[in-house]
Motif scaffolding. Structure first.
Motif, short mmCIF file in Angstrom:
data_model
loop_
_atom_site.label_atom_id
_atom_site.label_comp_id
_atom_site.label_asym_id
_atom_site.label_seq_id
_atom_site.Cartn_x
_atom_site.Cartn_y
_atom_site.Cartn_z
N LEU A 190 -16.25 -4.47 3.79
CA LEU A 190 -15.84 -3.38 4.68
C LEU A 190 -16.95 -2.34 4.85
O LEU A 190 -17.06 -1.70 5.91
N THR A 191 -17.77 -2.17 3.83
CA THR A 191 -18.79 -1.11 3.85
C THR A 191 -20.22 -1.63 3.90
O THR A 191 -21.16 -0.84 3.93
N THR A 247 -14.36 5.75 3.05
CA THR A 247 -13.42 6.80 3.42
C THR A 247 -12.06 6.45 2.83
O THR A 247 -11.87 5.32 2.35
N PRO A 248 -11.09 7.37 2.86
CA PRO A 248 -9.74 6.99 2.44
C PRO A 248 -9.18 5.83 3.23
O PRO A 248 -8.40 5.01 2.70
N VAL A 249 -9.56 5.73 4.50
CA VAL A 249 -9.10 4.61 5.33
C VAL A 249 -9.64 3.29 4.76
O VAL A 249 -8.93 2.27 4.73
N THR A 250 -10.88 3.29 4.29
CA THR A 250 -11.47 2.10 3.68
C THR A 250 -10.62 1.63 2.50
O THR A 250 -10.38 0.43 2.33
N LEU A 251 -10.20 2.58 1.68
CA LEU A 251 -9.37 2.24 0.52
C LEU A 251 -8.06 1.62 0.97
O LEU A 251 -7.63 0.59 0.42
N GLU A 252 -7.42 2.21 1.98
CA GLU A 252 -6.15 1.66 2.47
C GLU A 252 -6.36 0.25 3.04
O GLU A 252 -5.54 -0.65 2.80
N GLN A 253 -7.44 0.06 3.76
CA GLN A 253 -7.73 -1.26 4.33
C GLN A 253 -7.95 -2.29 3.23
O GLN A 253 -7.46 -3.43 3.32
N ALA A 254 -8.69 -1.92 2.19
CA ALA A 254 -8.94 -2.86 1.09
C ALA A 254 -7.66 -3.18 0.36
O ALA A 254 -7.42 -4.34 -0.03
N ALA A 255 -6.81 -2.18 0.17
CA ALA A 255 -5.52 -2.43 -0.49
C ALA A 255 -4.65 -3.36 0.35
O ALA A 255 -4.05 -4.30 -0.17
N ARG A 289 -5.99 -1.83 -4.57
CA ARG A 289 -4.56 -1.59 -4.44
C ARG A 289 -4.02 -0.75 -5.59
O ARG A 289 -3.13 0.09 -5.41
N GLU A 290 -4.56 -0.95 -6.77
CA GLU A 290 -4.12 -0.16 -7.92
C GLU A 290 -4.42 1.33 -7.71
O GLU A 290 -3.57 2.20 -7.96
N ILE A 291 -5.63 1.64 -7.23
CA ILE A 291 -5.99 3.04 -6.96
C ILE A 291 -5.10 3.61 -5.87
O ILE A 291 -4.55 4.72 -5.99
N TYR A 292 -4.93 2.83 -4.82
CA TYR A 292 -4.16 3.28 -3.65
C TYR A 292 -2.69 3.49 -3.98
O TYR A 292 -2.09 4.51 -3.63
N GLU A 293 -2.09 2.53 -4.67
CA GLU A 293 -0.67 2.62 -4.99
C GLU A 293 -0.40 3.75 -5.98
O GLU A 293 0.61 4.44 -5.89
N CYS A 345 -4.21 7.55 7.46
CA CYS A 345 -3.74 6.50 6.54
C CYS A 345 -2.23 6.36 6.70
O CYS A 345 -1.45 6.91 5.90
N PRO A 346 -1.79 5.63 7.72
CA PRO A 346 -0.35 5.54 8.00
C PRO A 346 0.45 4.94 6.85
O PRO A 346 1.63 5.28 6.67
N GLY A 347 -0.17 4.06 6.08
CA GLY A 347 0.54 3.47 4.95
C GLY A 347 0.88 4.51 3.90
O GLY A 347 1.98 4.49 3.32
N MET A 348 -0.03 5.42 3.64
CA MET A 348 0.24 6.47 2.65
C MET A 348 1.31 7.43 3.17
O MET A 348 2.19 7.86 2.42
N ARG A 349 1.24 7.77 4.44
CA ARG A 349 2.26 8.63 5.02
C ARG A 349 3.63 7.97 4.91
O ARG A 349 4.63 8.62 4.58
N ARG A 350 3.68 6.67 5.19
CA ARG A 350 4.95 5.95 5.10
C ARG A 350 5.50 5.97 3.68
O ARG A 350 6.70 6.14 3.46
N ARG A 351 4.62 5.84 2.70
CA ARG A 351 5.06 5.88 1.31
C ARG A 351 5.61 7.25 0.92
O ARG A 351 6.52 7.35 0.09
#
Length: 309
Positions: A205-206, A214-222, A230-234, A266-272
């Motif tokens: 990705l990078t 970016t935070p988006v990169t983390l969400e994409q990798a998760a 995913r562990e960091i993100y979740e 980061c729509p996934g984080m908002r959804r969570r």
């Protein structure tokens, strides 16, 4: 009469002349070439003059929304992590430089007041506002009034402790929510993982360039199934969701307003967060709760600071 609003971040000083309806008449933005207190005051003064000149109307009072913890109504920034400041009397310094009354408030207090009067909070009397951007902040409106707390630092959601003796936060303390969820710290954790070489997804990705994280990169990798990303993100998502849900239980707001760059991109984080409020806030505190996004974008703090002047 129009008033001057200042939004002071870690990179830019923004100024706007705002009318009593919360409409921006004219605005200016200046980068912070230096972050020493007097250099920042000069940058604010130049931004303010540009906005006032463009508006063509005089102002006699100013509100400042600053990213940091403010000592009550003193105008003193006790801690401003993005600027590296401790106990800086910004209010007095600006009053000396600008020549008129200055009120300094936390940036989230300013943003919440802007949303209450001119944005997504219109019509609400009890409101909780949470922004997740480079840091994590919140503000409480109760019975139509801003809640400041005994020392002026109510609503510091980013600095509740979520891990005993955990990661060091920009405020200097350990284990703060912001140290795990704030945008700067999401980037730091992701770069740490990238540096290990264990994440092929992040490397792809990078192109292996830490500056592209970016935070988006983390969400994409998760989302792509990288276990450690995913562990960091979740972990961050769960911490944030439970923190917000617990505040809903404690404060019982009629409206919850969400904003900031991380939640916007980061729509996934908002959804969570939304799912977390449903899962973890008490049933009675959720009755009648309206959850909505901030409407004013980057202007919420400018408008709110001016209206609080």
């Amino acid at each position: 009469m129009p008033t001057l609003g200042i939004d002071l971040g870690g990179t830019f000083a923004r100024a706007a002349v705002v009318d009593d309806q919360g409409k921006i008449v004219a605005a200016s933005k200046i980068p912070l070439a230096e972050r020493s207190p007097w250099a920042v005051v000069e940058a604010i003064a130049h931004a303010a003059k540009a906005a006032v000149d463009a508006a063509g109307t005089p102002v006699t009072s100013c509100g400042v929304g600053a990213a940091g913890q403010i000592h009550g109504d003193s105008g003193v920034l006790a801690v401003a992590p993005n600027l590296g400041w401790r106990n800086v009397p910004l209010g007095d310094m600006l009053k000396t430089r600008l020549g008129f009354t200055v009120r300094v408030v936390n940036d989230l207090s300013a943003a919440a007041w802007g949303e209450l009067n001119a944005g997504a909070g219109r019509g609400a009397h009890d409101m909780y506002t949470v922004f997740v951007g480079s840091g994590v902040g919140s503000a409480i409106i109760a019975n139509g009034k801003l809640v400041n707390g005994g020392g002026g630092v109510a609503g510091e959601l980013g600095h509740i402790k979520v891990v005993p003796n955990g990661r060091r936060c920009g405020c200097g303390e350990l284990g703060c929510l912001e140290a795990y969820v704030g945008g700067h710290n999401l980037i730091a954790q992701t770069r740490e993982l990238l540096a290990t070489g264990r994440s092929n997804v992040l490397t792809e990705l990078t192109d292996g360039d830490p500056s592209r994280v970016t935070p988006v990169t983390l969400e994409q990798a998760a989302d792509a199934g990288d276990a450690e990303a995913r562990e960091i993100y979740e972990r961050a998502s769960l911490m944030l969701a439970m923190a917000v849900a617990n505040q809903v239980t404690v404060l019982n707001p009629a409206r919850l307003i969400l904003g900031g760059g991380v939640l916007a991109h980061c729509p996934g984080m908002r959804r969570r967060v939304l799912e977390g409020v449903q899962a973890y806030a008490s049933n009675t505190s959720r009755e009648g709760l309206l959850i909505t996004d901030a409407e004013l974008g980057d202007d919420s703090g400018l408008i709110g600071a001016a209206l609080l002047a």
